[in-house]
Design an enzyme around this catalytic site. Structure first.
Site, PDB file in Angstrom:
ATOM      1  CG  HIS A  55     -27.446   1.331   9.296  1.00 51.02           C
ATOM      2  ND1 HIS A  55     -27.268   0.293   8.426  1.00 51.02           N
ATOM      3  CD2 HIS A  55     -28.722   1.237   9.734  1.00 51.02           C
ATOM      4  CE1 HIS A  55     -28.390  -0.396   8.328  1.00 51.02           C
ATOM      5  NE2 HIS A  55     -29.299   0.152   9.116  1.00 51.02           N
ATOM      6  CB  SER A 106     -21.768  -0.915   9.746  1.00 48.50           C
ATOM      7  OG  SER A 106     -22.971  -0.520   9.130  1.00 48.50           O
ATOM      8  CB  SER A 117     -25.408   1.022   5.927  1.00 46.69           C
ATOM      9  OG  SER A 117     -24.816   0.365   7.030  1.00 46.69           O
ATOM     10  CG  ASP A 165     -30.432  -1.333  12.785  1.00 47.63           C
ATOM     11  OD1 ASP A 165     -31.275  -2.131  12.349  1.00 47.63           O
ATOM     12  OD2 ASP A 165     -30.330  -0.160  12.364  1.00 47.63           O
ATOM     13  CD  GLU A 213     -32.618   2.492  15.382  1.00 48.99           C
ATOM     14  OE1 GLU A 213     -32.488   2.643  16.608  1.00 48.99           O
ATOM     15  OE2 GLU A 213     -32.830   3.431  14.608  1.00 48.99           O
ATOM     16  CG  ASN A 258     -39.309  -0.852  15.226  1.00 49.17           C
ATOM     17  OD1 ASN A 258     -38.897  -0.115  14.335  1.00 49.17           O
ATOM     18  ND2 ASN A 258     -40.467  -1.493  15.123  1.00 49.17           N
ATOM     19  CE  LYS A 303     -36.452   2.721  14.494  1.00 51.39           C
ATOM     20  NZ  LYS A 303     -36.819   1.978  13.287  1.00 51.39           N
ATOM     21  CG  ASP A 335     -36.357   5.286  11.802  1.00 52.80           C
ATOM     22  OD1 ASP A 335     -36.604   4.593  10.814  1.00 52.80           O
ATOM     23  OD2 ASP A 335     -35.256   5.264  12.381  1.00 52.80           O
ATOM     24  CG  ASN A 336     -39.953   2.100  11.317  1.00 52.98           C
ATOM     25  OD1 ASN A 336     -39.057   2.706  11.893  1.00 52.98           O
ATOM     26  ND2 ASN A 336     -40.274   0.857  11.619  1.00 52.98           N
ATOM     27  CB  CYS A 385     -39.091   4.772   4.594  1.00 54.97           C
ATOM     28  SG  CYS A 385     -38.122   3.598   5.581  1.00 54.97           S
ATOM     29  CG  HIS A 406     -32.565  -5.363   8.963  1.00 51.02           C
ATOM     30  ND1 HIS A 406     -32.120  -4.139   9.395  1.00 51.02           N
ATOM     31  CD2 HIS A 406     -31.593  -6.237   9.272  1.00 51.02           C
ATOM     32  CE1 HIS A 406     -30.937  -4.278   9.959  1.00 51.02           C
ATOM     33  NE2 HIS A 406     -30.599  -5.545   9.905  1.00 51.02           N
ATOM     34  CG  HIS A 414     -34.354   7.188   7.937  1.00 48.15           C
ATOM     35  ND1 HIS A 414     -34.691   6.670   6.718  1.00 48.15           N
ATOM     36  CD2 HIS A 414     -34.991   6.419   8.860  1.00 48.15           C
ATOM     37  CE1 HIS A 414     -35.477   5.630   6.893  1.00 48.15           C
ATOM     38  NE2 HIS A 414     -35.671   5.446   8.175  1.00 48.15           N
ATOM     39  CB  SER A 424     -34.472   6.572  15.822  1.00 45.09           C
ATOM     40  OG  SER A 424     -35.407   6.760  14.807  1.00 45.09           O
ATOM     41  CD  GLN A 442     -31.246   2.113  20.017  1.00 43.05           C
ATOM     42  OE1 GLN A 442     -30.895   1.666  21.108  1.00 43.05           O
ATOM     43  NE2 GLN A 442     -31.611   1.328  19.031  1.00 43.05           N
TER      44      GLN A 442
HETATM   45  P1  NAD Z   1     -44.368  -3.700   9.522  1.00 45.90           P
HETATM   46  O1  NAD Z   1     -44.576  -4.995  10.204  1.00 45.90           O
HETATM   47  O2  NAD Z   1     -45.052  -2.471  10.023  1.00 45.90           O
HETATM   48  O3  NAD Z   1     -44.768  -3.836   7.968  1.00 45.90           O
HETATM   49  C1  NAD Z   1     -44.467  -4.917   7.157  1.00 45.90           C
HETATM   50  C2  NAD Z   1     -45.723  -5.216   6.323  1.00 45.90           C
HETATM   51  O4  NAD Z   1     -45.427  -6.174   5.327  1.00 45.90           O
HETATM   52  C3  NAD Z   1     -46.851  -5.799   7.182  1.00 45.90           C
HETATM   53  O5  NAD Z   1     -48.005  -5.007   7.041  1.00 45.90           O
HETATM   54  C4  NAD Z   1     -47.027  -7.206   6.645  1.00 45.90           C
HETATM   55  O6  NAD Z   1     -48.384  -7.625   6.671  1.00 45.90           O
HETATM   56  C5  NAD Z   1     -46.530  -7.066   5.219  1.00 45.90           C
HETATM   57  N1  NAD Z   1     -46.027  -8.315   4.615  1.00 45.90           N
HETATM   58  C6  NAD Z   1     -45.345  -9.330   5.221  1.00 45.90           C
HETATM   59  N2  NAD Z   1     -45.020 -10.270   4.327  1.00 45.90           N
HETATM   60  C7  NAD Z   1     -45.491  -9.857   3.122  1.00 45.90           C
HETATM   61  C8  NAD Z   1     -45.434 -10.402   1.821  1.00 45.90           C
HETATM   62  N3  NAD Z   1     -44.832 -11.572   1.590  1.00 45.90           N
HETATM   63  N4  NAD Z   1     -46.009  -9.699   0.805  1.00 45.90           N
HETATM   64  C9  NAD Z   1     -46.618  -8.510   1.052  1.00 45.90           C
HETATM   65  N5  NAD Z   1     -46.699  -7.946   2.275  1.00 45.90           N
HETATM   66  C10 NAD Z   1     -46.134  -8.606   3.302  1.00 45.90           C
HETATM   67  O7  NAD Z   1     -42.810  -3.460   9.473  1.00 45.90           O
HETATM   68  P2  NAD Z   1     -42.056  -2.071   9.132  1.00 45.90           P
HETATM   69  O8  NAD Z   1     -41.788  -1.363  10.405  1.00 45.90           O
HETATM   70  O9  NAD Z   1     -42.771  -1.396   8.039  1.00 45.90           O
HETATM   71  O10 NAD Z   1     -40.645  -2.638   8.638  1.00 45.90           O
HETATM   72  C11 NAD Z   1     -40.498  -3.359   7.439  1.00 45.90           C
HETATM   73  C12 NAD Z   1     -39.022  -3.726   7.245  1.00 45.90           C
HETATM   74  O11 NAD Z   1     -38.258  -2.536   7.077  1.00 45.90           O
HETATM   75  C13 NAD Z   1     -38.382  -4.424   8.444  1.00 45.90           C
HETATM   76  O12 NAD Z   1     -37.444  -5.353   7.972  1.00 45.90           O
HETATM   77  C14 NAD Z   1     -37.674  -3.308   9.185  1.00 45.90           C
HETATM   78  O13 NAD Z   1     -36.656  -3.797  10.002  1.00 45.90           O
HETATM   79  C15 NAD Z   1     -37.190  -2.478   8.027  1.00 45.90           C
HETATM   80  N6  NAD Z   1     -36.922  -1.041   8.274  1.00 45.90           N
HETATM   81  C16 NAD Z   1     -36.057  -0.455   7.417  1.00 45.90           C
HETATM   82  C17 NAD Z   1     -35.793   0.910   7.529  1.00 45.90           C
HETATM   83  C18 NAD Z   1     -34.797   1.558   6.620  1.00 45.90           C
HETATM   84  O14 NAD Z   1     -34.298   2.628   6.942  1.00 45.90           O
HETATM   85  N7  NAD Z   1     -34.482   0.979   5.492  1.00 45.90           N
HETATM   86  C19 NAD Z   1     -36.456   1.676   8.491  1.00 45.90           C
HETATM   87  C20 NAD Z   1     -37.339   1.036   9.347  1.00 45.90           C
HETATM   88  C21 NAD Z   1     -37.585  -0.328   9.226  1.00 45.90           C
HETATM   89  N1  RBV Z   2     -31.574   3.985   9.846  1.00 45.88           N
HETATM   90  N2  RBV Z   2     -30.476   4.614  10.215  1.00 45.88           N
HETATM   91  C1  RBV Z   2     -30.295   5.610   9.374  1.00 45.88           C
HETATM   92  N3  RBV Z   2     -29.202   7.646   8.717  1.00 45.88           N
HETATM   93  O1  RBV Z   2     -28.330   6.385  10.300  1.00 45.88           O
HETATM   94  N4  RBV Z   2     -31.231   5.607   8.448  1.00 45.88           N
HETATM   95  C2  RBV Z   2     -32.056   4.564   8.754  1.00 45.88           C
HETATM   96  C3  RBV Z   2     -29.193   6.583   9.494  1.00 45.88           C
HETATM   97  C4  RBV Z   2     -32.078   2.842  10.630  1.00 45.88           C
HETATM   98  C5  RBV Z   2     -33.582   2.907  10.910  1.00 45.88           C
HETATM   99  O2  RBV Z   2     -33.778   3.266  12.254  1.00 45.88           O
HETATM  100  C6  RBV Z   2     -34.059   1.486  10.637  1.00 45.88           C
HETATM  101  O3  RBV Z   2     -34.897   0.981  11.643  1.00 45.88           O
HETATM  102  C7  RBV Z   2     -32.768   0.710  10.507  1.00 45.88           C
HETATM  103  O4  RBV Z   2     -31.871   1.635   9.942  1.00 45.88           O
HETATM  104  C8  RBV Z   2     -32.850  -0.530   9.648  1.00 45.88           C
HETATM  105  O5  RBV Z   2     -31.637  -1.197   9.698  1.00 45.88           O
END
Ligand code: NAD
Ligand code: RBV
Length: 490
Positions: free
Chosen positions: A66, A89, A94, A152, A213, A238, A243, A247-248, A252, A358, A411, A419, A423
């Protein structure tokens, strides 16, 4: 079916070795990058520690992550440590265009004479543009590829692996793709193959590693390692504690509602919010929704996470139990079809639906588009009403892609500092061991993880207790750490 797609306007393409939306946004981007730097003590400390020695000198690094203000601070840290960097990206929605402009222009450049880092990204790319921009970020001078990748979600890693495979077996580029995204990737790889049939072969001969990531990208790496197809050493950033447990979770916890609020302005208090997945991301989402007064329902497939959610006081149910009651649905599973197209069609009219995992297949958007008679009404960029033939509708955010980055700014800087410090440490490790390490996936040592946390304590006024010799001896620890075994779960 009427899709009413938004008219797509290709951003201004400059003559320089970069592609951004609008270079005139650079000054604004630069002031916001300076604000971000104040909140990113880990990265600034690495500049201080390693800026003189330039340990990344000679390294060609491509980032597919991103293109935000926080990423800008990461990029300029890698450059300060000596690396030559190109960036794209990892998500079509993003990019923060002012951050991209500032990176392209550089601290000492001007719109007439940009002197920054080659960056290839803008907000709202088409899928074809997405793969083209990634391709450009993988092209260093002299027909060379990167030595190292910051990935990522794994798309840069995928492009190289698939591209190489297709050099040996071009017929695979004619296979039927499973998604529009894959179709666009195959199309791009075909073009590359026609232009330069040995491109990926050359690239991999000097490719020494990747640091990944996010959770979903790490799943992809493990899958490749298991199949024996992974070509390089990979560091799973990750799963550094500093991280995924920050971050997660805490990232979030702040950026989910930022996205939902900017997109819809909805009052969260009193609403029923359904969070699919109670991993690190789901835990943060659920906590923030509850904090704002929503009644939170969790769905899970894993009995441990389901029990955790119940013990935190959330109702755990199946998504189908709440289709007619949920006001806001959020997917955070990393899985496909956590919400099916049929389930979307059965939701209470007006429900807000979004994804913070993701990829865009956690919610079956492709299936939604195929529903006969469905109509898309665009409200504003990244916000659409999807109207079913019976007149009911759902409000879909960021077309089912990361809502916090598509509808808000991702974030906050402070958590991204943790995070991205991981990296940089991963890139330093991969570069130091180049040509020596074998393919495989590993995490950084706990000692470095603790160091990342330590670099972020002062900013929050934390006073850490130190073990004296007797206490250290009693616990069987070194007073400087590591303080926990590798299996400790935090
Ligand atoms: P995680 O493995 O800790 O959590 C995912 C959870 O979903 C698990 O507990 C799993 O049992 C559950 N699950 C799987 N399939 C399911 C279903 N069909 N119905 C209900 N529950 C289900 O993973 P995470 O670290 O929480 O990451 C989740 C997603 O978010 C990943 O794709 C990751 O790459 C992404 N992510 C996004 C951001 C962001 O900034 N948007 C940040 C970090 C991670
Ligand atoms: N993420 N990056 C940002 N502000 O740059 N915010 C979230 C930012 C990353 C985060 O580390 C996550 O694991 C990843 O985006 C998902 O693509």
């Amino acid at each position: 079916m009427s899709l009413d797609p938004l008219p797509h306007q290709s951003p201004a393409t400059t003559d320089g070795d970069f592609r951004v939306k609008d270079l005139s946004l650079a000054d604004w981007g630069r002031s916001e990058i300076e604000l971000a730097e104040r909140e990113m003590p880990g990265l600034m400390a690495l500049r201080e520690i390693h800026g003189g020695a330039k340990p990344l000198a000679g390294a060609r690094i491509t980032g597919s992550l991103h293109m935000t203000l926080q990423t800008a601070v990461l990029i300029e840290t890698l450059v300060e440590l000596g690396a030559q960097v190109r960036w794209s990206s990892c998500n079509i929605f993003s990019t923060q265009d002012h951050a991209a402009a500032a990176i392209a222009m550089g601290k000492t450049g001007s719109p007439g004479q940009p002197r920054g880092v080659p960056v290839f990204a803008w907000k709202a790319e088409t899928l074809d543009e997405y793969w083209e921009l990634l391709d450009l970020s993988l092209r260093f001078s002299g027909g060379r590829g990167p030595n190292l990748i910051v990935d990522d979600g794994g798309d840069a890693t995928l492009m190289i692996h698939l591209g190489l495979k297709a050099e040996a077996d071009p017929a695979m580029l004619d296979q039927t793709a499973e998604s529009e995204d894959e179709t666009a990737l195959l199309r791009r790889l075909k073009m590359i193959r026609a232009e330069d049939p040995k491109r990926w072969f050359r690239t991999v001969t000097q490719w020494y590693g990747v640091s990944e990531e996010t959770t979903t990208g790490v799943h992809r790496l493990h899958k490749m390692a298991k199949e024996g197809s992974l070509l390089v050493p990979a560091i799973n950033v990750n799963d550094s504690v500093t991280k995924s447990k920050f971050d997660n979770l805490y990232g979030c916890r702040e950026s989910l509602l930022d996205g939902i609020k900017r997109a819809t302005g909805v009052m969260v208090a009193g609403k029923i919010a359904v969070v699919c997945g109670f991993g690190d991301v789901g835990k943060g989402c659920a906590q923030s929704l509850r904090g704002m007064g929503a009644r939170v329902i969790v769905t899970e497939i894993d009995p441990i996470c389901a029990l955790q959610a119940a013990m935190e006081g959330y109702q755990v149910a199946k998504v189908e139990d709440f289709l007619d009651q949920g006001d806001i649905f959020i997917t955070a599973t990393g899985c496909v079809d956590a919400i099916s197209a049929r389930q979307l069609s059965l939701m209470k009219s007006g429900a807000i639906v979004c994804n913070i995992g993701h990829f865009d297949h956690e919610i079956d958007i492709a299936g939604l588009k195929r529903i006969p008679g469905i109509r898309r009404v665009n409200v504003k960029p990244q916000v659409d009403r999807w109207v079913f033939p019976d007149g009911r509708e759902i409000i879909l955010l960021a077309e089912g892609r990361l809502v916090n980055l598509g509808c808000a700014q991702g974030h906050p800087s402070f958590v991204m500092s943790a995070s991205f410090t991981n990296q940089v440490l991963a890139q330093l490790a991969l570069w130091a061991e180049r040509t020596k390490a074998s393919p495989g996936v590993r995490v950084l040592p706990r000692r470095l993880d603790e160091e990342v946390a330590r670099l972020h304590l002062d900013k929050l006024g934390v006073r850490l207790t130190t073990l004296d010799a007797r206490q250290a001896d009693y616990l069987g620890l070194d007073a400087d750490g590591p303080f926990k075994s590798d299996s400790y779960r935090y």
